[in-house]
Design an enzyme around this catalytic site. Sequence first.
Site, mmCIF file in Angstrom:
data_model
loop_
_atom_site.group_PDB
_atom_site.id
_atom_site.type_symbol
_atom_site.label_atom_id
_atom_site.label_comp_id
_atom_site.label_asym_id
_atom_site.label_seq_id
_atom_site.Cartn_x
_atom_site.Cartn_y
_atom_site.Cartn_z
ATOM 1 C CE LYS A 107 -4.417 1.043 0.212
ATOM 2 N NZ LYS A 107 -5.579 0.241 -0.206
ATOM 3 N N GLY A 146 -5.560 2.654 -7.300
ATOM 4 C CA GLY A 146 -6.157 3.783 -6.590
ATOM 5 C C GLY A 146 -6.653 3.409 -5.196
ATOM 6 C CG ASP A 147 -7.331 3.363 -0.768
ATOM 7 O OD1 ASP A 147 -7.808 2.224 -0.718
ATOM 8 O OD2 ASP A 147 -7.407 4.159 0.205
ATOM 9 C CB THR A 191 -14.246 -1.536 -4.675
ATOM 10 O OG1 THR A 191 -12.971 -1.565 -5.319
ATOM 11 C CG2 THR A 191 -14.077 -1.790 -3.203
ATOM 12 C CG ASN A 222 -14.249 3.772 -7.047
ATOM 13 O OD1 ASN A 222 -14.240 2.658 -6.515
ATOM 14 N ND2 ASN A 222 -14.235 3.931 -8.350
HETATM 15 P P1 NDP Z 1 -12.879 8.058 -2.561
HETATM 16 O O1 NDP Z 1 -11.782 9.024 -2.384
HETATM 17 O O2 NDP Z 1 -13.471 7.880 -3.913
HETATM 18 O O3 NDP Z 1 -14.077 8.398 -1.556
HETATM 19 C C1 NDP Z 1 -13.858 8.448 -0.191
HETATM 20 C C2 NDP Z 1 -15.143 8.798 0.528
HETATM 21 O O4 NDP Z 1 -14.947 8.610 1.920
HETATM 22 C C3 NDP Z 1 -15.557 10.241 0.341
HETATM 23 O O5 NDP Z 1 -16.958 10.341 0.412
HETATM 24 C C4 NDP Z 1 -14.899 10.925 1.548
HETATM 25 O O6 NDP Z 1 -15.553 12.113 1.961
HETATM 26 C C5 NDP Z 1 -15.038 9.868 2.604
HETATM 27 N N1 NDP Z 1 -13.910 10.007 3.544
HETATM 28 C C6 NDP Z 1 -12.598 9.835 3.261
HETATM 29 N N2 NDP Z 1 -11.838 10.076 4.340
HETATM 30 C C7 NDP Z 1 -12.672 10.423 5.307
HETATM 31 C C8 NDP Z 1 -12.496 10.787 6.658
HETATM 32 N N3 NDP Z 1 -11.266 10.845 7.223
HETATM 33 N N4 NDP Z 1 -13.624 11.069 7.378
HETATM 34 C C9 NDP Z 1 -14.855 11.013 6.802
HETATM 35 N N5 NDP Z 1 -15.078 10.673 5.519
HETATM 36 C C10 NDP Z 1 -14.022 10.387 4.792
HETATM 37 O O7 NDP Z 1 -12.309 6.664 -1.995
HETATM 38 P P2 NDP Z 1 -12.839 5.186 -2.262
HETATM 39 O O8 NDP Z 1 -14.316 5.176 -2.428
HETATM 40 O O9 NDP Z 1 -11.985 4.581 -3.290
HETATM 41 O O10 NDP Z 1 -12.455 4.462 -0.883
HETATM 42 C C11 NDP Z 1 -13.358 4.326 0.208
HETATM 43 C C12 NDP Z 1 -12.907 3.213 1.116
HETATM 44 O O11 NDP Z 1 -12.865 1.980 0.388
HETATM 45 C C13 NDP Z 1 -11.501 3.370 1.709
HETATM 46 O O12 NDP Z 1 -11.481 2.768 2.986
HETATM 47 C C14 NDP Z 1 -10.631 2.536 0.766
HETATM 48 O O13 NDP Z 1 -9.444 2.101 1.393
HETATM 49 C C15 NDP Z 1 -11.585 1.379 0.502
HETATM 50 N N6 NDP Z 1 -11.312 0.587 -0.693
HETATM 51 C C16 NDP Z 1 -11.215 1.172 -1.919
HETATM 52 C C17 NDP Z 1 -11.002 0.408 -3.053
HETATM 53 C C18 NDP Z 1 -10.970 0.978 -4.419
HETATM 54 O O14 NDP Z 1 -10.860 0.200 -5.380
HETATM 55 N N7 NDP Z 1 -11.090 2.277 -4.605
HETATM 56 C C19 NDP Z 1 -10.807 -1.051 -2.938
HETATM 57 C C20 NDP Z 1 -11.025 -1.575 -1.610
HETATM 58 C C21 NDP Z 1 -11.245 -0.764 -0.545
HETATM 59 P P3 NDP Z 1 -14.856 13.536 1.674
HETATM 60 O O15 NDP Z 1 -14.965 13.714 0.186
HETATM 61 O O16 NDP Z 1 -15.664 14.508 2.459
HETATM 62 O O17 NDP Z 1 -13.446 13.398 2.148
HETATM 63 O O1 2IT Z 2 -7.917 -1.461 -0.660
HETATM 64 C C1 2IT Z 2 -7.876 -1.965 -1.790
HETATM 65 O O2 2IT Z 2 -8.026 -3.171 -1.975
HETATM 66 C C2 2IT Z 2 -7.638 -1.075 -2.939
HETATM 67 N N1 2IT Z 2 -7.567 0.141 -2.748
HETATM 68 C C3 2IT Z 2 -7.488 -1.637 -4.318
HETATM 69 C C4 2IT Z 2 -6.089 -2.142 -4.536
HETATM 70 C C5 2IT Z 2 -5.763 -2.560 -5.958
HETATM 71 O O3 2IT Z 2 -4.581 -2.846 -6.161
HETATM 72 O O4 2IT Z 2 -6.634 -2.613 -6.830
#
Ligand code: NDP
Ligand code: 2IT
Length: 427
Positions: A107, A146-147, A191, A222
Amino acid sequence: MEFHQAVREVLASLAPVVSKHPQYADSAVIRRLCEPERQIIFRVPWVTDSGRIEVNRGFRVEFSSTLGPYKGGLRFHPSLNLGIVKFLGFEQIFKNALTGLPIGGGKGGSDFDPKGRSDAEVMRFCQSFMTELYRHIGEYTDVPAGDIGVGGRELGYMFGQYKRITNRYESGTLTGKGVSWGGSQVRTEATGYGTVFFVDEMLKSAGSSLDGRKVLVSGSGNVAIHAIEKVHQLGGRVIACSDSTGYVLDPSGIDLELLREIKEVRRGRISDYCDLRGGQSRFVADGSIWDVPCEIALPSATQNELDETGAAALIRNGCRIVAEGANMPTTPNAIRLLVGAQVQFAPGKAVNAGGVATSALEMQQNASRDSWTFEHTQDRLSKIMRGIHDRCLETADEYGSPGDYVAGANIAGFTRVADAMLALGVI
Ligand code: NDP
Ligand code: 2IT
């Protein structure tokens, strides 16, 4: 703090495994797994539109390459620090193992805050970040994606810089790429879709379905957007979503097209939703989304966003399922409360594994210079999610905790990586 929380949570499931298979203890597999193979921390200097020089910190924690190249996302968020990157990298080892695909765990990211930054600033930041990161990654070494704060735009700028520095079109170095430049269909959606496929399997195994269910999805990024889309496709209704400023309640169901316009096109705030939507929708500034009555809750924003107070509210209002779309969004005390109240709980390393699994499918397509259709890729994703679901339940049964998704996910992920470590010797 977060790293210790993640380690404790996995170790708590492993006692029956170590007593059944003492070879894991004898070969110090757990101690070795807790120490990343390599941690990289670097300076990321960049120039704002007004000519000011900013300096951020970049991270890449290469945790385990036992099952394949290090694999895991990059997060850009001002709160990011080494402890958070380590917790995410540690979780990723077991999540990736659970997918059954050949990917190790890692990560990375930066404490850069993309909010309020212009496209040109984001581009210069991404280019500077990649100017250091490029020497550590590669198709056979480490494959970022991404994340939080890193999506198609950021990955595009990073891939462009990687290609320019190396003078090589190495598609397999990053995943989450755009479909016109080496990306996979369904990776953007994977996801969120995978999370809902997992929940669908949970419901099916209890003889039920998503049809007509009231669902909460926290976050509006996302993962949240695509979880909402799939819940609606499968007949459920998402009545609330959120961001870090509060939540939107829309009893007739979140209007996904409007949400996407606000978040993906305008890069705006969720508070704009109700002004444009009208009707019964309302924005609750600083409110807790967990206060909204529902049957299913999908925390999909960030770590530790669902605490004991949130869990107590969910229980009081009759919630039956909590499945983690985000990484470790539920605190240990909240999990204890939920499980104690017979709420079915499924952990992120199983539920949200569809994202990284589809990244592995993207790597397969890159390696064979092929590109699959949306339908075929989504079908693969749904089968992978069913496989993970079933493996969790079978493993939980085998180790004496029937129905316990946490034990099942931790043990199944751990044993796959631990067995391979035994085979590879002390490295
Ligand atoms: P995005 O950046 O697209 O969206 C994040 C969302 O979470 C936003 O609505 C944001 O609100 C909110 N958020 C982020 N940080 C905080 C915080 N500290 N407090 C409150 N709200 C918060 O990210 P993703 O949707 O990609 O990721 C969301 C979760 O899913 C994370 O835990 C990530 O690790 C996990 N994940 C993502 C994957 C992926 O493929 N993208 C895969 C597996 C897991 P705001 O805009 O107000 O900050
Ligand atoms: O938390 C996760 O699994 C991710 N953000 C996706 C990682 C990836 O390599 O697609």
